[in-house]
Write a protein that holds these residues in place. Structure first.
Motif, PDB file in Angstrom:
ATOM      1  N   THR A 241       9.258   8.293  -4.805  1.00 22.35           N
ATOM      2  CA  THR A 241       9.630   8.039  -6.235  1.00 22.35           C
ATOM      3  C   THR A 241       8.411   7.496  -7.008  1.00 22.35           C
ATOM      4  OG1 THR A 241       9.996   5.771  -5.831  1.00 22.35           O
ATOM      5  CG2 THR A 241      11.976   7.101  -5.716  1.00 22.35           C
ATOM      6  N   GLY A 242       7.245   7.290  -6.403  1.00 23.77           N
ATOM      7  CA  GLY A 242       6.180   6.678  -7.049  1.00 23.77           C
ATOM      8  C   GLY A 242       6.173   5.256  -7.458  1.00 23.77           C
ATOM      9  N   GLN A 243       7.161   4.484  -6.794  1.00 24.24           N
ATOM     10  CA  GLN A 243       7.456   3.077  -7.101  1.00 24.24           C
ATOM     11  C   GLN A 243       7.054   2.029  -6.001  1.00 24.24           C
ATOM     12  OE1 GLN A 243      11.346   2.484  -9.103  1.00 24.24           O
ATOM     13  NE2 GLN A 243      11.734   4.661  -8.643  1.00 24.24           N
ATOM     14  N   TYR A 244       6.338   2.646  -5.198  1.00 25.89           N
ATOM     15  CA  TYR A 244       5.543   1.869  -4.216  1.00 25.89           C
ATOM     16  C   TYR A 244       6.519   1.183  -3.191  1.00 25.89           C
ATOM     17  CZ  TYR A 244       1.901   2.516  -7.520  1.00 25.89           C
ATOM     18  OH  TYR A 244       0.989   3.040  -8.504  1.00 25.89           O
ATOM     19  N   GLY A 245       7.617   1.725  -2.901  1.00 20.96           N
ATOM     20  CA  GLY A 245       8.571   1.502  -1.896  1.00 20.96           C
ATOM     21  C   GLY A 245       9.486   0.195  -2.255  1.00 20.96           C
TER      22      GLY A 245
ATOM     23  N   ALA B 107       4.989  -8.336  -3.073  1.00 21.79           N
ATOM     24  CA  ALA B 107       4.103  -7.705  -4.068  1.00 21.79           C
ATOM     25  C   ALA B 107       2.636  -8.317  -4.087  1.00 21.79           C
ATOM     26  CB  ALA B 107       4.909  -7.946  -5.365  1.00 21.79           C
ATOM     27  N   SER B 108       2.579  -9.583  -3.582  1.00 24.25           N
ATOM     28  CA  SER B 108       1.489 -10.361  -3.578  1.00 24.25           C
ATOM     29  C   SER B 108       0.555 -10.033  -2.330  1.00 24.25           C
ATOM     30  CB  SER B 108       1.601 -11.641  -3.930  1.00 24.25           C
ATOM     31  OG  SER B 108       2.662 -12.478  -3.118  1.00 24.25           O
ATOM     32  N   ALA B 109       1.402  -9.517  -1.240  1.00 26.74           N
ATOM     33  CA  ALA B 109       0.632  -9.535   0.100  1.00 26.74           C
ATOM     34  C   ALA B 109      -0.668  -8.560  -0.084  1.00 26.74           C
ATOM     35  CB  ALA B 109       1.719  -9.077   1.202  1.00 26.74           C
ATOM     36  N   PRO B 110      -1.522  -8.863   0.599  1.00 29.92           N
ATOM     37  CA  PRO B 110      -2.802  -7.957   0.504  1.00 29.92           C
ATOM     38  C   PRO B 110      -2.620  -6.586   1.220  1.00 29.92           C
ATOM     39  CG  PRO B 110      -3.194 -10.124   1.818  1.00 29.92           C
ATOM     40  CD  PRO B 110      -1.838 -10.009   1.296  1.00 29.92           C
ATOM     41  N   TRP B 111      -1.728  -6.397   2.289  1.00 32.69           N
ATOM     42  CA  TRP B 111      -1.471  -5.035   2.799  1.00 32.69           C
ATOM     43  C   TRP B 111      -0.586  -4.221   1.704  1.00 32.69           C
ATOM     44  CZ3 TRP B 111       3.529  -3.435   2.983  1.00 32.69           C
ATOM     45  CH2 TRP B 111       4.579  -4.383   2.883  1.00 32.69           C
ATOM     46  N   TYR B 112       0.415  -4.860   1.027  1.00 32.49           N
ATOM     47  CA  TYR B 112       0.920  -4.235   0.005  1.00 32.49           C
ATOM     48  C   TYR B 112       0.064  -3.580  -1.224  1.00 32.49           C
ATOM     49  CZ  TYR B 112       4.812  -2.969  -3.533  1.00 32.49           C
ATOM     50  OH  TYR B 112       5.640  -2.376  -4.048  1.00 32.49           O
ATOM     51  N   GLN B 113      -0.653  -4.545  -1.366  1.00 33.14           N
ATOM     52  CA  GLN B 113      -1.506  -4.279  -2.666  1.00 33.14           C
ATOM     53  C   GLN B 113      -2.609  -3.021  -2.555  1.00 33.14           C
ATOM     54  OE1 GLN B 113      -3.386  -7.952  -3.891  1.00 33.14           O
ATOM     55  NE2 GLN B 113      -1.842  -8.631  -4.846  1.00 33.14           N
ATOM     56  N   ASP B 114      -2.945  -3.139  -1.127  1.00 33.17           N
ATOM     57  CA  ASP B 114      -4.009  -1.919  -0.498  1.00 33.17           C
ATOM     58  C   ASP B 114      -3.167  -0.762  -0.614  1.00 33.17           C
ATOM     59  OD1 ASP B 114      -5.829  -3.717   0.094  1.00 33.17           O
ATOM     60  OD2 ASP B 114      -5.375  -3.935   2.002  1.00 33.17           O
ATOM     61  N   GLN B 115      -2.017  -0.519  -0.381  1.00 27.49           N
ATOM     62  CA  GLN B 115      -0.888   0.539  -0.509  1.00 27.49           C
ATOM     63  C   GLN B 115      -0.910   0.807  -1.842  1.00 27.49           C
ATOM     64  OE1 GLN B 115       2.560   0.333   1.369  1.00 27.49           O
ATOM     65  NE2 GLN B 115       1.923  -0.106   3.365  1.00 27.49           N
TER      66      GLN B 115
ATOM     67  N   THR C  43      -2.574   4.419  -3.220  1.00 30.55           N
ATOM     68  CA  THR C  43      -1.846   5.653  -3.818  1.00 30.55           C
ATOM     69  C   THR C  43      -2.370   5.910  -5.254  1.00 30.55           C
ATOM     70  OG1 THR C  43       0.094   4.689  -2.678  1.00 30.55           O
ATOM     71  CG2 THR C  43       0.455   6.220  -4.701  1.00 30.55           C
ATOM     72  N   GLU C  44      -2.601   4.834  -6.017  1.00 26.17           N
ATOM     73  CA  GLU C  44      -3.200   5.219  -7.475  1.00 26.17           C
ATOM     74  C   GLU C  44      -4.659   5.809  -7.506  1.00 26.17           C
ATOM     75  OE1 GLU C  44      -3.143   1.432  -9.221  1.00 26.17           O
ATOM     76  OE2 GLU C  44      -1.041   1.351  -9.841  1.00 26.17           O
ATOM     77  N   ALA C  45      -5.424   5.446  -6.239  1.00 27.24           N
ATOM     78  CA  ALA C  45      -6.797   6.456  -6.138  1.00 27.24           C
ATOM     79  C   ALA C  45      -6.483   7.464  -5.602  1.00 27.24           C
ATOM     80  CB  ALA C  45      -7.465   5.581  -5.198  1.00 27.24           C
ATOM     81  N   MET C  46      -5.400   8.021  -4.837  1.00 28.00           N
ATOM     82  CA  MET C  46      -5.056   9.366  -4.722  1.00 28.00           C
ATOM     83  C   MET C  46      -4.677  10.270  -5.787  1.00 28.00           C
ATOM     84  SD  MET C  46      -4.703  11.378  -1.892  1.00 28.00           S
ATOM     85  CE  MET C  46      -4.580  10.366  -0.579  1.00 28.00           C
ATOM     86  N   ALA C  47      -3.584   9.580  -6.649  1.00 27.11           N
ATOM     87  CA  ALA C  47      -3.327  10.126  -7.826  1.00 27.11           C
ATOM     88  C   ALA C  47      -4.625  10.715  -8.807  1.00 27.11           C
ATOM     89  CB  ALA C  47      -2.279   9.259  -8.530  1.00 27.11           C
TER      90      ALA C  47
END
Length: 230
Positions: A171-175, A182-190, A194-198
Motif C-alpha cells: 500500500t505504500g503506507q510503510y506497514g 514510528a520513532s524506532a531507528p530500524w523503522y525509519q531506515d525502512q 523505500t522512499e529512496a527506491m521510489a
C-alpha cells in the motif's frame, strides 16, 4: 574351512543385493511418521534438481508423501538430512498407486519432473529472522534468490518459475508498525529505504512505486508464473 566361510559371506551378500533389487522404491512419508517435514521437501527438490529420476507426489496419502525409484544416493541423502523414509517393493508401490487411483478416495498422484527456479521478494537489508520464507527454504536446503523492487521493475521476474512473498505491504503506507515503532531507528531506515527506491525509479511516492511492483507481479502470474503468498 576358509572357502566355506567365503562362500557363506558371498551367499549372504547376494541375498542382500537381491533384496535391494526387489525393494526398488523409496517412500518419504509426510504424515506423523516423518521426523523432519521441511528437510523432506528439500530431499524431493534435491532429486529434481539433479534430474536423477522423477518424483511422485502422493497428494493426501500419508500427508502428501513422496515416492521415487530406489538409489543408494537417495537413501544416504535421507539419512544425512534426518528424513524418515521407507524402502518398499515394487509390489507395495503398485498397491499404493492403485489405492490412490480409486475414485472413491480423495487422493491424487502428481509426477514432478523439474526443479523450479525460486525467487523470494524481500528487502536486501532485512535480517534473516525477519522473513519466515527465507528461513524455511534455507533450513530445507532449497536454493532461492532474493529479489526486491529493483529486480521486479527491471524485468527480472520472468527468469523465475516461482515467486514467494511473506507479509509484504504494497500500500505504500510503510506497514502496520507505524503506530508503535514510528520513532524506532530500524523503522525509519525502512521508510528512508523505500522512499529512496521510489525516487530511484522515478516515482513521486512509495504508493506509486509499490503499485508498479504489483502490476509487474500481476504480469508475471498472467504469463504463467506461480505466486505463493501469506
Amino acid at each position: 574351512m576358509v572357502r566355506t566361510k567365503i562362500g557363506f559371506l558371498l551367499l549372504v551378500a547376494s541375498f542382500f543385493f537381491w533384496g535391494k533389487s526387489w525393494s526398488n522404491r523409496i517412500l518419504i512419508p509426510m504424515g506423523e511418521d516423518q521426523k523432519n517435514h521441511l528437510k523432506a521437501y528439500g530431499v524431493a527438490f534435491w532429486l529434481l534438481e539433479r534430474q536423477q529420476t522423477e518424483v511422485l507426489w502422493l497428494l493426501n496419502y500419508e500427508g502428501g508423501s513422496f515416492m521415487s525409484a530406489y538409489s543408494p544416493k537417495l537413501e544416504t541423502e535421507c539419512k544425512t538430512r534426518g528424513v524418515s523414509f521407507k524402502v518398499i517393493s515394487e509390489t507395495e508401490a503398485s498397491r499404493i498407486e492403485s489405492e490412490i487411483a480409486d475414485p472413491t478416495v480423495n487422493m491424487n498422484m502428481v509426477k514432478l519432473l523439474n526443479a523450479p527456479k525460486i525467487a523470494v521478494y524481500s528487502p536486501k537489508t532485512k535480517q534473516p529472522w525477519d522473513d519466515a520464507v527465507t528461513m524455511v527454504l534455507t533450513y530445507a536446503e532449497i536454493p532461492y534468490t532474493v529479489i526486491f523492487d529493483d529486480e521486479v521493475l527491471n524485468g527480472k521476474l520472468p527468469e523465475y518459475d516461482w515467486l514467494h512473498l511473506h507479509h509484504e505491504d504494497f500500500t505504500g503506507q510503510y506497514g502496520k508498525f507505524w503506530s508503535s515503532f514510528a520513532s524506532a531507528p530500524w523503522y525509519q531506515d525502512q521508510v528512508n529505504e523505500t522512499e529512496a527506491m521510489a525516487r530511484k525509479h522515478g516515482f513521486k511516492s512509495a504508493r506509486e512505486l509499490k503499485k508498479a511492483v504489483v502490476l509487474k507481479i500481476r504480469d508475471f502470474c498472467m504469463g504463467g508464473g506461480f505466486l505463493f503468498a501469506m
